[in-house]
Design an enzyme around this catalytic site. Structure first.
Site, mmCIF file in Angstrom:
data_model
loop_
_atom_site.group_PDB
_atom_site.id
_atom_site.type_symbol
_atom_site.label_atom_id
_atom_site.label_comp_id
_atom_site.label_asym_id
_atom_site.label_seq_id
_atom_site.Cartn_x
_atom_site.Cartn_y
_atom_site.Cartn_z
ATOM 1 C CG HIS A 1 -0.701 0.042 2.529
ATOM 2 N ND1 HIS A 1 -0.321 1.300 3.139
ATOM 3 C CD2 HIS A 1 -0.537 -0.926 3.405
ATOM 4 C CE1 HIS A 1 0.235 1.002 4.549
ATOM 5 N NE2 HIS A 1 -0.164 -0.424 4.665
ATOM 6 C CG ASP B 1 2.373 0.077 7.642
ATOM 7 O OD1 ASP B 1 2.031 -0.291 6.809
ATOM 8 O OD2 ASP B 1 1.407 0.340 8.761
ATOM 9 C CD GLU C 1 -3.740 -1.266 5.277
ATOM 10 O OE1 GLU C 1 -3.672 -2.380 5.939
ATOM 11 O OE2 GLU C 1 -2.953 -0.260 5.770
ATOM 12 C CD GLU C 2 -1.624 2.395 7.763
ATOM 13 O OE1 GLU C 2 -2.451 1.856 8.587
ATOM 14 O OE2 GLU C 2 -0.558 1.800 7.286
ATOM 15 C CG ASP D 1 0.625 -4.098 4.762
ATOM 16 O OD1 ASP D 1 1.475 -3.221 5.265
ATOM 17 O OD2 ASP D 1 -0.695 -3.590 4.894
ATOM 18 C CG HIS E 1 0.675 2.547 12.373
ATOM 19 N ND1 HIS E 1 -0.639 2.224 12.567
ATOM 20 C CD2 HIS E 1 0.876 2.213 11.161
ATOM 21 C CE1 HIS E 1 -1.118 1.548 11.643
ATOM 22 N NE2 HIS E 1 -0.136 1.516 10.739
#
Ligand SMILES: [Zn+2]
Length: 281
Positions: free
Chosen positions: A83, A95, A129-130, A157, A228
């Site tokens: 992503h 990520d 995606e998130e 991912d 994140h």
């Protein structure tokens, strides 16, 4: 939530079931959550929260798709991808810059070969995606009439840690083809782990519609230390592990697009009756 001991909370999205009124939500770092728990054990606690997050309208973003057309059956597609979006605290190297880089590099390697594989290889950098798998859901919706033409899909991912396992949803008739892929992956230190795992988040929606999936399981020991957070930066990526991932995706995609099965071609993709109950949960 994360697994590191830094005082950076892991950002993300909080979902509420339909019918519930959302309340403001925030993330705490592990040390701060521990401290709060200790204080709460002593009695009532008053906490002042200053939040500046919220919904700020909707925007249109795009899935970015590249394809090597197959030499014999270009309409049949092996799908790989990651992503494109990331949370803004770090740079999103882990990520999911890694996943986009791994699958694009695999596509680029195959594209440089003198001969194209029989079937097409499609690399998708999924949008957003998130915040709820929006790119994956949009891809599945746009291709819902072509589920049977998706030979198999695999998604990267989970950072750039070494791949240790391969599994897929291939049915019994495709066992030989599946095993051939597993054997080609073995020299990279990848074990065949039939029956384990599932599709990744962005492949999930089209897999729910019946597309076959494969899983190249990665060592994610430090993944939840980094994702994140401001620590999600390129220095965390081990170039050798990254190269092993690229090699594995190149081997997988090339063979999945080339191997003939005893009973016709494919890894079991077939449209399913509509069942969206598990999508996005
Ligand atoms: Zn991700």
């Amino acid at each position: 939530a994360g697994t590191d001991s830094h005082r950076n909370p892991h950002t993300g999205i909080t979902r509420f079931d339909d019918g519930l009124t959302p309340v403001p939500s925030a993330a705490l770092s592990v040390p701060d959550a521990d401290q709060l728990a200790r204080l709460l054990a002593l009695g009532p606690v008053r906490l002042r929260l200053a939040l500046d997050c919220g919904w700020d309208g909707e925007y249109t973003s795009q899935n970015v798709i590249g394809q090597i057309d197959g030499s014999a059956h270009p309409e049949e597609v092996v799908l790989i991808g990651g992503h494109l979006d990331s949370w803004d605290l770090g740079t999103g190297a882990v990520d999911d810059g890694a996943g986009v880089g791994i699958t694009m590099a695999a596509g680029a390697l195959i594209g440089r070969l003198p001969q194209r594989p029989a079937r097409s290889i499609r690399v998708v950098a999924f949008a957003n995606e998130e915040q709820g798998l929006h790119g994956g859901k949009a891809y599945a919706e746009a291709h819902k009439d072509q589920v049977h033409r998706h030979v198999i899909g695999a998604e990267s991912d989970f950072g750039a840690g070494r791949i240790y396992g391969y599994s897929s949803s291939a049915p019994a008739y495709a066992e030989a083809a599946d095993r051939a892929i597993a054997e080609a992956l073995a020299p990279l230190g990848i074990e065949h782990m039939p029956g384990q795992g599932g599709p990744g988040p962005d492949i999930g929606p089209i897999a729910a519609k019946g597309a076959a999936w494969a899983r190249l399981a990665q060592d994610g020991t430090d993944y939840f230390d980094l994702h994140h957070t401001p620590d999600d930066t390129l220095d965390k990526i081990d170039p050798q592990a990254l190269a092993q991932n690229v090699a594995a995706y190149a081997v997988f995609a090339y063979l999945a697009a080339s191997i003939e099965n005893a009973q016709g071609f494919g890894f079991g993709s077939a449209p399913k009756a509509e069942d969206t109950s598990t999508i996005g949960k």
